[in-house]
Design an enzyme around this catalytic site. Structure first.
Site, mmCIF file in Angstrom:
data_model
loop_
_atom_site.group_PDB
_atom_site.id
_atom_site.type_symbol
_atom_site.label_atom_id
_atom_site.label_comp_id
_atom_site.label_asym_id
_atom_site.label_seq_id
_atom_site.Cartn_x
_atom_site.Cartn_y
_atom_site.Cartn_z
ATOM 1 N N ASP A 50 59.144 74.505 77.929
ATOM 2 C CA ASP A 50 60.204 74.959 78.830
ATOM 3 C C ASP A 50 59.629 75.570 80.102
ATOM 4 O O ASP A 50 60.116 75.334 81.198
ATOM 5 C CB ASP A 50 61.076 76.011 78.130
ATOM 6 C CG ASP A 50 62.111 75.355 77.231
ATOM 7 O OD1 ASP A 50 62.303 74.117 77.353
ATOM 8 O OD2 ASP A 50 62.711 76.072 76.407
ATOM 9 N N GLU A 78 60.479 83.605 85.731
ATOM 10 C CA GLU A 78 61.680 83.100 85.091
ATOM 11 C C GLU A 78 62.177 84.109 84.067
ATOM 12 O O GLU A 78 61.414 84.594 83.241
ATOM 13 C CB GLU A 78 61.366 81.760 84.429
ATOM 14 C CG GLU A 78 62.592 80.954 84.111
ATOM 15 C CD GLU A 78 63.062 81.152 82.693
ATOM 16 O OE1 GLU A 78 62.208 81.334 81.817
ATOM 17 O OE2 GLU A 78 64.293 81.136 82.486
#
Ligand code: TTJ
Length: 649
Positions: A514, A437
């Site tokens: 997250d 990510e």
């Protein structure tokens, strides 16, 4: 009386001992694995016997207790295993059940049996794999008992006490042998809970209680953790349970039941407003993840009957094309449960039903009863067909986008996405892909990687939540298309594991909330589009460290708070200890990232697995976590705080 009878040990007994010895020599042949899953199978194997007694109509309560020593007690209120002498063997019924290896195990030659252990291997295998086992039978006002050690009879069946004549049943207490279950002998409450709940759904009216007597002092009320499962609605309640975090588009749950060609059929279904289908199939209470003839019969019948209904009610014009099965099953949650005398299992993992009589039985019963249901409930028919016609339009619209994706995968190499830094080795078995990510972490990973075997695919921003998106949006999403192309396998009906371009798909995200959310989104995507990747163990979570500790130019990495504490303990609590808390992968330089997270020699990977013994539960987990409804999600997170943090599905 059994305990007065003399047992002469002859050739038969020697055979028995040899039989159980074979089980101890090759336990994997009988229970599949001696890892955690096999340990839990011992419980199901015993409970199956009590469920059989419930199916016969003589038992309505089964109690399973995990004791503080991780031994298991299964108690039922059935008739009790026969205590009299079985004339063929000269042994008591109890001894037969616990010492004779029943044909019908996976490798026993005879296929599976319905009674005496639905998994087919039976109580003698559990006995053989237990350090000790004690059985108590309450029958005729007496309590009969026999003990065994590693499958060997210690004493004849003996009356050890009396009870009320009306009190009948069987209690089995066993301790799994730790020399066999080397990996772990610790029972997981949640694993047992899920499978036992499933068993209760599949046997309406049966109460199953699960009690955990371990670590009682840690519980708020200082009492053993206890769960009761009892579903008078059976698989209809199962469907309601699966849909509880989804939004059903009509109230009724359809329920069809009947017998045909010696097959007992039960089907329950309801549509929700989601796009995926959640259909779970069972044969004799065992789940069949690969489907088979019962599922085929269901698909044939629903496709035909809904199309007939649509045409006769002018919802489809003569010139319109037929609805496909997939259109009709969009958003469908269903349970198909058949009971059959001699089930034949096929397929890669022997989890696919092969009996052709099940196809016609399910098709026949569903056709008949669904037609009747639609006549009685035309408003439900209209809701389903409106939804299916929408699905048909979406499918046509999505086809273009999908064809594009398909064509790209067909190009093999040439059509690979530009963001992908592929590896040079062309043998998928040697290769792995890191899904990373963020561009900065992606950059570090590209520098750090071992180019020959490690590919890096950086993804920008949050990936689409496929649980909430329409098919068109999903197929239009760049990140999703990129992943499908990179993996090479295709999706859904196009899925082909042979085309997988990497042996390991490694999700690498930050070690914070997250990051966990991103990993969950990724897993949701893989689970809904290519669950086989998870089932076959190709999906992993990278484990980046949380801390770096530096002292006298030496470096330690800690992957948890506990580990940090123990490192500090080891090196001493000095002034010059430099402790860095990593907030994200991006903070690590390429060397650090390589050393801590990517180097196959030093890294830790978490393999994502799913419990196929209670597969439907995973569906509930994903919709609860990723779906629209806030309340069930809050409850789930409160109940599973640890799970959500660790993402250890
Ligand atoms: C068989 O037919 C005669 C009456 O008893 C039937 C029987 O065996 N019932 C039965 C077996 N109920 N419960 C069991 C059983 C329970 C446990 C926990 C373990 C085993 C191996 C069997």
């Amino acid at each position: 009386m059994a305990n007065n009878e003399e047992v002469v040990y002859g050739a038969d007994q020697i055979q028995i001992l040899e039989g159980l010895e074979a089980v101890r020599k090759r336990p994997g042949m009988y229970i599949g694995t001696t890892a955690s899953r096999g340990l839990h199978h011992l419980v199901y194997e015993i409970v199956d016997n009590s469920v059989d007694e419930a199916l016969a109509g003589y038992c309505d309560h089964i109690e399973v207790t995990i004791t503080p020593e991780n031994t298991i007690i299964v108690k039922d209120n059935g008739r009790g295993i026969p205590t009299g002498i079985n004339h063929k063997s000269g042994l008591t019924g109890v001894e037969v059940v616990f010492t004779i290896l029943h044909a019908g195990g996976k490798f026993g030659g005879g296929g599976y049996k319905v009674s005496g252990g639905l998994h087919g291997v039976g109580a003698s295998v559990v006995n053989a794999l237990s350090d000790w086992l004690i059985v108590d039978v309450r029958q005729n006002g007496h309590i009969y008992e026999q003990k065994y050690e590693r499958g060997k009879v210690l004493c004849p069946l003996t009356i050890v006490g009396d009870c009320d004549e009306k009190d009948t049943g069987t209690t089995v207490h066993f301790k799994p042998d730790e020399t066999i279950f080397k990996e772990t002998t610790v029972y997981d409450f949640n694993v047992l809970k899920q499978r036992l709940r499933e068993m209760a759904f599949l046997t309406k009216g049966l109460q199953i209680t699960l009690i955990d007597e371990r670590n009682v002092e840690e519980n708020e009320d200082s009492k053993p953790r206890t769960e009761h499962f009892k579903y008078d609605g059976g698989i209809s309640e199962f469907v309601a349970y699966l849909n509880k975090s989804k939004s059903p588009v009509y109230e009724q749950i359809m329920y069809f039941e009947g017998d045909r060609n010696d097959v007992h059929v039960e089907v329950a279904l309801q549509h929700n407003d989601a796009f995926n289908e959640s259909i779970y199939t069972f044969v004799n209470n065992i789940n069949t993840p690969e489907g088979g003839t019962h599922l085929e019969g269901f698909k044939i019948a629903t496709t035909k009957i809904f199309n007939d209904y649509a045409r006769s009610n002018k919802m489809l014009k003569d010139s319109d094309e037929n609805l496909t099965g997939e259109d009709i099953r969009e958003g469908m949650t269903a349970i198909i449960s058949v009971k059959i005398q001699d089930p034949q299992f096929e397929g890669q993992t022997k989890e696919k039903l092969g009996n052709s009589e099940a196809r016609s039985a399910v098709a026949g019963i569903v056709s008949e009863q669904l037609t009747y249901f639609l006549e009685q409930n035309p408003h439900v028919g209209k809701i389903i067909l409106d939804k299916a016609i929408l699905a048909q339009r979406a499918r046509n619209a999505a086809r273009k986008a999908r064809d594009l994706t398909r064509r790209k995968t067909a190009l093999d190499g040439l059509g690979l996405p530009g963001k992908l830094a592929d590896c040079s080795d062309k043998n998928p078995k040697n290769c792995e892909i890191f899904i990373v990510e963020g561009d900065s972490a992606g950059g570090s990973a590209k520098t750090a990687r071992s180019r020959a075997t490690q590919a890096i695919l950086p993804l920008r921003g949050k990936i689409l939540n496929v649980e909430k998106a329409s098919v068109e949006r999903i197929y239009g999403n760049a990140e999703i298309k990129t992943m499908i192309t990179a993996f090479g396998t295709g999706i859904h009906e196009d899925f082909d594991i042979e085309k997988l371009r990497y042996d390991k798909i490694i999700i690498m995200s930050d070690a914070d909330v997250d990051g966990a959310h991103i990993a969950t989104l990724m897993l949701t995507f893989i689970y809904r589009f290519m669950p086989e990747l998870i089932r076959q163990g190709h999906v992993y979570l990278a484990q980046p460290p949380l801390y770096k500790l530096e002292k006298n130019k030496k470096i330690w990495y800690a992957y948890s708070d506990e580990e940090l504490a123990s490192i500090i303990n080891e090196v001493g609590r000095d002034q010059n200890n430099k402790i860095q808390r990593y907030k994200g992968l991006g903070e690590m330089d390429p060397e650090q990232l390589w050393e801590t997270t990517m180097d196959p020699k030093t890294r830790t990977l978490l393999r994502v697995s799913m419990d196929t013994d209670a597969e439907s539960e995973l569906d509930v987990t994903f919709t609860t976590l990723m779906g629209d409804k806030v309340e069930p999600r809050r409850e789930f997170i409160e109940a599973n705080a640890k799970f959500v943090q660790n993402l250890d599905i």
